[in-house]
Design a protein around this motif. Structure first.
Motif, PDB file in Angstrom:
ATOM      1  N   ARG A  19       0.810  -1.278   0.048  1.00 45.59           N
ATOM      2  CA  ARG A  19      -0.113  -0.096   0.033  1.00 45.59           C
ATOM      3  C   ARG A  19       0.918   1.347   0.074  1.00 45.59           C
ATOM      4  O   ARG A  19       0.587   2.024  -0.659  1.00 45.59           O
ATOM      5  CB  ARG A  19      -0.938   0.060   1.135  1.00 45.59           C
ATOM      6  CG  ARG A  19      -2.032  -0.843   0.920  1.00 45.59           C
ATOM      7  CD  ARG A  19      -2.906  -0.498   2.063  1.00 45.59           C
ATOM      8  NE  ARG A  19      -4.271  -1.602   2.095  1.00 45.59           N
ATOM      9  CZ  ARG A  19      -4.947  -1.588   3.003  1.00 45.59           C
ATOM     10  NH1 ARG A  19      -5.067  -0.742   4.027  1.00 45.59           N
ATOM     11  NH2 ARG A  19      -5.890  -2.448   2.946  1.00 45.59           N
ATOM     12  N   GLU A  20       2.000   1.132   0.815  1.00 42.65           N
ATOM     13  CA  GLU A  20       2.651   2.417   0.923  1.00 42.65           C
ATOM     14  C   GLU A  20       3.506   2.778  -0.329  1.00 42.65           C
ATOM     15  O   GLU A  20       3.543   3.789  -1.021  1.00 42.65           O
ATOM     16  CB  GLU A  20       3.989   2.203   1.886  1.00 42.65           C
ATOM     17  CG  GLU A  20       5.039   3.387   2.012  1.00 42.65           C
ATOM     18  CD  GLU A  20       6.165   2.912   3.026  1.00 42.65           C
ATOM     19  OE1 GLU A  20       6.826   3.984   3.269  1.00 42.65           O
ATOM     20  OE2 GLU A  20       6.124   2.048   3.668  1.00 42.65           O
ATOM     21  N   GLY A  23       1.264   4.366  -3.640  1.00 39.55           N
ATOM     22  CA  GLY A  23       1.223   5.701  -3.561  1.00 39.55           C
ATOM     23  C   GLY A  23       2.518   6.435  -4.036  1.00 39.55           C
ATOM     24  O   GLY A  23       2.374   7.796  -4.140  1.00 39.55           O
TER      25      GLY A  23
END
Ligand SMILES: [Zn+2]
Length: 67
Positions: A19-20, A23
């Motif tokens: 998820r990090e 982005g």
């Protein structure tokens, strides 16, 4: 903070990292994976990706101090 059962720790860490990274832009991903080898002839600055000549203690592009 995230609490998970011990058998799920590895999976949870993988999901959080994915998820990090999702982005991040291409440049940010490259910078996140950057490794500075002080014995290499040239390095890429982890902040601006400019080449850093061997022996430099500062990035000529952005002034980041290394070493
Ligand atoms: Zn730099």
């Amino acid at each position: 903070m995230l609490a998970v059962a011990s058998e799920n720790v590895e999976r949870a860490a993988t999901i959080l990292q994915e998820r990090e990274r999702a982005g991040m832009s291409e440049v940010e991903l490259t910078a996140a994976d950057a490794v500075i080898d002080l014995d290499a002839d040239t390095n890429s600055c982890p902040a601006c990706l400019d080449p850093i000549p061997k022996g430099s203690t500062q990035c000529p592009g952005c002034g980041l101090r290394i070493g």
